[in-house]
Write a protein that holds these residues in place. Structure first.
Motif, PDB file in Angstrom:
ATOM      1  N   MET A   1      51.141  44.110  48.295  1.00 53.22           N
ATOM      2  CA  MET A   1      50.936  42.696  48.587  1.00 53.22           C
ATOM      3  C   MET A   1      49.445  42.365  48.652  1.00 53.22           C
ATOM      4  SD  MET A   1      53.962  42.180  51.382  1.00 53.22           S
ATOM      5  CE  MET A   1      53.586  40.503  51.817  1.00 53.22           C
ATOM      6  N   MET A   2      48.644  43.278  49.198  1.00 53.37           N
ATOM      7  CA  MET A   2      47.198  43.058  49.272  1.00 53.37           C
ATOM      8  C   MET A   2      46.583  43.040  47.875  1.00 53.37           C
ATOM      9  SD  MET A   2      46.337  42.456  52.326  1.00 53.37           S
ATOM     10  CE  MET A   2      44.579  42.643  52.285  1.00 53.37           C
ATOM     11  N   VAL A   3      47.050  43.905  47.000  1.00 53.53           N
ATOM     12  CA  VAL A   3      46.545  43.926  45.622  1.00 53.53           C
ATOM     13  C   VAL A   3      46.902  42.614  44.922  1.00 53.53           C
ATOM     14  CG1 VAL A   3      46.802  45.020  43.359  1.00 53.53           C
ATOM     15  CG2 VAL A   3      46.504  46.421  45.408  1.00 53.53           C
ATOM     16  N   VAL A   4      48.157  42.172  45.089  1.00 54.19           N
ATOM     17  CA  VAL A   4      48.583  40.913  44.487  1.00 54.19           C
ATOM     18  C   VAL A   4      47.759  39.753  45.064  1.00 54.19           C
ATOM     19  CG1 VAL A   4      50.497  39.261  44.311  1.00 54.19           C
ATOM     20  CG2 VAL A   4      50.902  41.687  43.900  1.00 54.19           C
ATOM     21  N   ALA A   5      47.511  39.772  46.381  1.00 55.10           N
ATOM     22  CA  ALA A   5      46.716  38.709  47.020  1.00 55.10           C
ATOM     23  C   ALA A   5      45.276  38.713  46.497  1.00 55.10           C
ATOM     24  CB  ALA A   5      46.735  38.875  48.538  1.00 55.10           C
ATOM     25  N   LEU A   6      44.694  39.888  46.297  1.00 53.80           N
ATOM     26  CA  LEU A   6      43.333  39.984  45.763  1.00 53.80           C
ATOM     27  C   LEU A   6      43.273  39.469  44.326  1.00 53.80           C
ATOM     28  CD1 LEU A   6      40.388  40.868  46.009  1.00 53.80           C
ATOM     29  CD2 LEU A   6      41.101  43.134  45.224  1.00 53.80           C
ATOM     30  N   ILE A   7      44.250  39.866  43.522  1.00 53.55           N
ATOM     31  CA  ILE A   7      44.310  39.378  42.142  1.00 53.55           C
ATOM     32  C   ILE A   7      44.460  37.857  42.131  1.00 53.55           C
ATOM     33  CG2 ILE A   7      45.725  39.363  40.031  1.00 53.55           C
ATOM     34  CD1 ILE A   7      46.268  42.375  40.624  1.00 53.55           C
ATOM     35  N   TYR A   8      45.286  37.342  43.032  1.00 55.02           N
ATOM     36  CA  TYR A   8      45.479  35.893  43.124  1.00 55.02           C
ATOM     37  C   TYR A   8      44.175  35.193  43.524  1.00 55.02           C
ATOM     38  CZ  TYR A   8      47.240  31.363  44.575  1.00 55.02           C
ATOM     39  OH  TYR A   8      47.439  30.009  44.717  1.00 55.02           O
ATOM     40  N   ARG A   9      43.455  35.731  44.496  1.00 53.10           N
ATOM     41  CA  ARG A   9      42.170  35.141  44.919  1.00 53.10           C
ATOM     42  C   ARG A   9      41.189  35.121  43.751  1.00 53.10           C
ATOM     43  NH1 ARG A   9      42.216  31.461  47.695  1.00 53.10           N
ATOM     44  NH2 ARG A   9      44.192  31.789  48.600  1.00 53.10           N
ATOM     45  N   LEU A  10      41.142  36.203  42.977  1.00 52.65           N
ATOM     46  CA  LEU A  10      40.262  36.247  41.806  1.00 52.65           C
ATOM     47  C   LEU A  10      40.695  35.224  40.758  1.00 52.65           C
ATOM     48  CD1 LEU A  10      39.716  40.103  41.512  1.00 52.65           C
ATOM     49  CD2 LEU A  10      38.064  38.383  42.310  1.00 52.65           C
ATOM     50  N   LEU A  11      42.001  35.056  40.583  1.00 51.95           N
ATOM     51  CA  LEU A  11      42.530  34.057  39.660  1.00 51.95           C
ATOM     52  C   LEU A  11      42.125  32.650  40.106  1.00 51.95           C
ATOM     53  CD1 LEU A  11      44.499  33.372  37.272  1.00 51.95           C
ATOM     54  CD2 LEU A  11      46.234  33.091  39.037  1.00 51.95           C
ATOM     55  N   VAL A  12      42.228  32.376  41.398  1.00 52.88           N
ATOM     56  CA  VAL A  12      41.826  31.076  41.935  1.00 52.88           C
ATOM     57  C   VAL A  12      40.335  30.856  41.703  1.00 52.88           C
ATOM     58  CG1 VAL A  12      41.581  29.705  44.049  1.00 52.88           C
ATOM     59  CG2 VAL A  12      43.688  30.977  43.637  1.00 52.88           C
ATOM     60  N   CYS A  13      39.535  31.889  41.935  1.00 56.02           N
ATOM     61  CA  CYS A  13      38.086  31.786  41.676  1.00 56.02           C
ATOM     62  C   CYS A  13      37.832  31.459  40.214  1.00 56.02           C
ATOM     63  CB  CYS A  13      37.370  33.080  42.058  1.00 56.02           C
ATOM     64  SG  CYS A  13      37.197  33.329  43.816  1.00 56.02           S
ATOM     65  N   PHE A  14      38.494  32.166  39.322  1.00 55.66           N
ATOM     66  CA  PHE A  14      38.324  31.935  37.893  1.00 55.66           C
ATOM     67  C   PHE A  14      38.718  30.500  37.530  1.00 55.66           C
ATOM     68  CE2 PHE A  14      39.929  32.148  33.485  1.00 55.66           C
ATOM     69  CZ  PHE A  14      38.762  32.548  32.852  1.00 55.66           C
ATOM     70  N   TYR A  15      39.836  30.030  38.068  1.00 60.09           N
ATOM     71  CA  TYR A  15      40.323  28.659  37.849  1.00 60.09           C
ATOM     72  C   TYR A  15      39.268  27.649  38.291  1.00 60.09           C
ATOM     73  CZ  TYR A  15      43.283  24.537  38.879  1.00 60.09           C
ATOM     74  OH  TYR A  15      43.831  23.283  38.949  1.00 60.09           O
ATOM     75  N   GLU A  16      38.723  27.832  39.492  1.00 58.78           N
ATOM     76  CA  GLU A  16      37.722  26.898  40.006  1.00 58.78           C
ATOM     77  C   GLU A  16      36.411  26.976  39.226  1.00 58.78           C
ATOM     78  OE1 GLU A  16      37.223  26.910  44.221  1.00 58.78           O
ATOM     79  OE2 GLU A  16      39.320  26.402  44.564  1.00 58.78           O
ATOM     80  N   ILE A  17      36.002  28.183  38.860  1.00 55.15           N
ATOM     81  CA  ILE A  17      34.763  28.333  38.079  1.00 55.15           C
ATOM     82  C   ILE A  17      34.890  27.588  36.754  1.00 55.15           C
ATOM     83  CG2 ILE A  17      33.352  29.990  36.782  1.00 55.15           C
ATOM     84  CD1 ILE A  17      34.064  32.019  39.074  1.00 55.15           C
ATOM     85  N   ILE A  18      35.987  27.802  36.048  1.00 56.93           N
ATOM     86  CA  ILE A  18      36.195  27.151  34.753  1.00 56.93           C
ATOM     87  C   ILE A  18      36.266  25.632  34.917  1.00 56.93           C
ATOM     88  CG2 ILE A  18      37.816  26.876  32.815  1.00 56.93           C
ATOM     89  CD1 ILE A  18      36.103  29.494  32.835  1.00 56.93           C
ATOM     90  N   CYS A  19      36.998  25.155  35.905  1.00 53.64           N
ATOM     91  CA  CYS A  19      37.138  23.711  36.091  1.00 53.64           C
ATOM     92  C   CYS A  19      35.828  23.055  36.527  1.00 53.64           C
ATOM     93  CB  CYS A  19      38.223  23.408  37.130  1.00 53.64           C
ATOM     94  SG  CYS A  19      39.891  23.751  36.549  1.00 53.64           S
ATOM     95  N   ILE A  20      35.135  23.636  37.499  1.00 56.30           N
ATOM     96  CA  ILE A  20      33.913  23.025  38.030  1.00 56.30           C
ATOM     97  C   ILE A  20      32.772  23.125  37.021  1.00 56.30           C
ATOM     98  CG2 ILE A  20      32.194  23.100  39.887  1.00 56.30           C
ATOM     99  CD1 ILE A  20      34.999  22.107  40.766  1.00 56.30           C
ATOM    100  N   TRP A  21      32.663  24.254  36.355  1.00 56.29           N
ATOM    101  CA  TRP A  21      31.571  24.454  35.391  1.00 56.29           C
ATOM    102  C   TRP A  21      31.896  23.855  34.022  1.00 56.29           C
ATOM    103  CZ3 TRP A  21      31.966  28.325  31.349  1.00 56.29           C
ATOM    104  CH2 TRP A  21      30.830  28.389  30.541  1.00 56.29           C
ATOM    105  N   GLY A  22      33.097  24.132  33.534  1.00 56.15           N
ATOM    106  CA  GLY A  22      33.403  23.786  32.158  1.00 56.15           C
ATOM    107  C   GLY A  22      34.181  22.508  31.932  1.00 56.15           C
ATOM    108  N   ALA A  23      34.746  21.938  32.968  1.00 61.99           N
ATOM    109  CA  ALA A  23      35.604  20.755  32.779  1.00 61.99           C
ATOM    110  C   ALA A  23      35.048  19.530  33.494  1.00 61.99           C
ATOM    111  CB  ALA A  23      37.021  21.069  33.257  1.00 61.99           C
ATOM    112  N   GLY A  24      33.744  19.377  33.483  1.00 65.59           N
ATOM    113  CA  GLY A  24      33.150  18.169  34.041  1.00 65.59           C
ATOM    114  C   GLY A  24      33.047  18.122  35.548  1.00 65.59           C
ATOM    115  N   GLY A  25      33.105  19.265  36.202  1.00 65.18           N
ATOM    116  CA  GLY A  25      32.892  19.311  37.641  1.00 65.18           C
ATOM    117  C   GLY A  25      34.114  19.047  38.496  1.00 65.18           C
ATOM    118  N   ALA A  26      35.309  19.099  37.912  1.00 69.51           N
ATOM    119  CA  ALA A  26      36.495  18.794  38.709  1.00 69.51           C
ATOM    120  C   ALA A  26      37.697  19.633  38.302  1.00 69.51           C
ATOM    121  CB  ALA A  26      36.847  17.313  38.570  1.00 69.51           C
ATOM    122  N   THR A  27      38.429  20.086  39.298  1.00 71.93           N
ATOM    123  CA  THR A  27      39.747  20.672  39.055  1.00 71.93           C
ATOM    124  C   THR A  27      40.684  19.506  38.739  1.00 71.93           C
ATOM    125  OG1 THR A  27      40.363  20.486  41.381  1.00 71.93           O
ATOM    126  CG2 THR A  27      39.337  22.570  40.685  1.00 71.93           C
TER     127      THR A  27
END
Length: 160
Positions: free
Chosen positions: A51-77
């Motif tokens: 569960m901790m591994v899945v939670a860590l992978i999920y946190r990294l996925l959320v980070c990636f989602y936010e990085i792409i949206c904030i940086w690459g999609a005009g500053g917004a999710t």
């Protein structure tokens, strides 16, 4: 809520794909433990580690989602976009009217800045420190991760 549902469906898809590839047959137990992350007296240490591994992978996925949206999609999710908000750089903010702030400079967020903001935000949440509560204490409702990253959340131009 929009971002939560998008990320929840991504997480469920990834977990169910892992489950399918690993040949696990008891969908209800697996889904309950790894998607909803329910812990009870029957949860073993091995299950907790998974569960901790899945939670860590999920946190990294959320980070990636936010990085792409904030940086690459005009500053917004997608959620921020629907609310008429975006994230911009901010070295200085000056109150010019009761609900208006002059942000200097107000430019698009770089990938590095977006990464710093996403990592601090998501890993503070993962460590049970609700960093967003700091907006109650800082000037112009900025959170601690916004101050460290040098960003601020503002209304998009033309949105009332």
């Amino acid at each position: 809520m929009v971002d939560f549902f998008i990320l929840f469906f991504i997480k469920a898809t990834i977990v169910l794909s892992i489950m399918h590839l690993s040949g696990i047959k008891d969908i209800s137990k697996f889904a309950m433990h790894y998607i909803i992350e329910e812990i009870d007296e029957d949860t073993s240490m091995e299950d907790l580690q998974k569960m901790m591994v899945v939670a860590l992978i999920y946190r990294l996925l959320v980070c990636f989602y936010e990085i792409i949206c904030i940086w690459g999609a005009g500053g917004a999710t997608p959620g921020k976009f629907l609310l008429g908000l975006r994230v911009v750089t901010c070295d200085t903010s000056v109150l010019i009217a009761p609900s208006r702030v002059l942000v200097i400079p107000s430019s698009n967020v770089s990938m590095t800045t977006s990464t710093i903001r996403a990592l601090i935000k998501n890993f503070s949440i993962a460590s049970f420190f609700p960093a967003f509560i700091t907006l109650l204490f800082f000037q112009h409702n900025r959170t601690a991760y916004d101050i460290v990253a040098g960003t601020i959340v503002v209304r998009r131009n033309g949105v009332r």
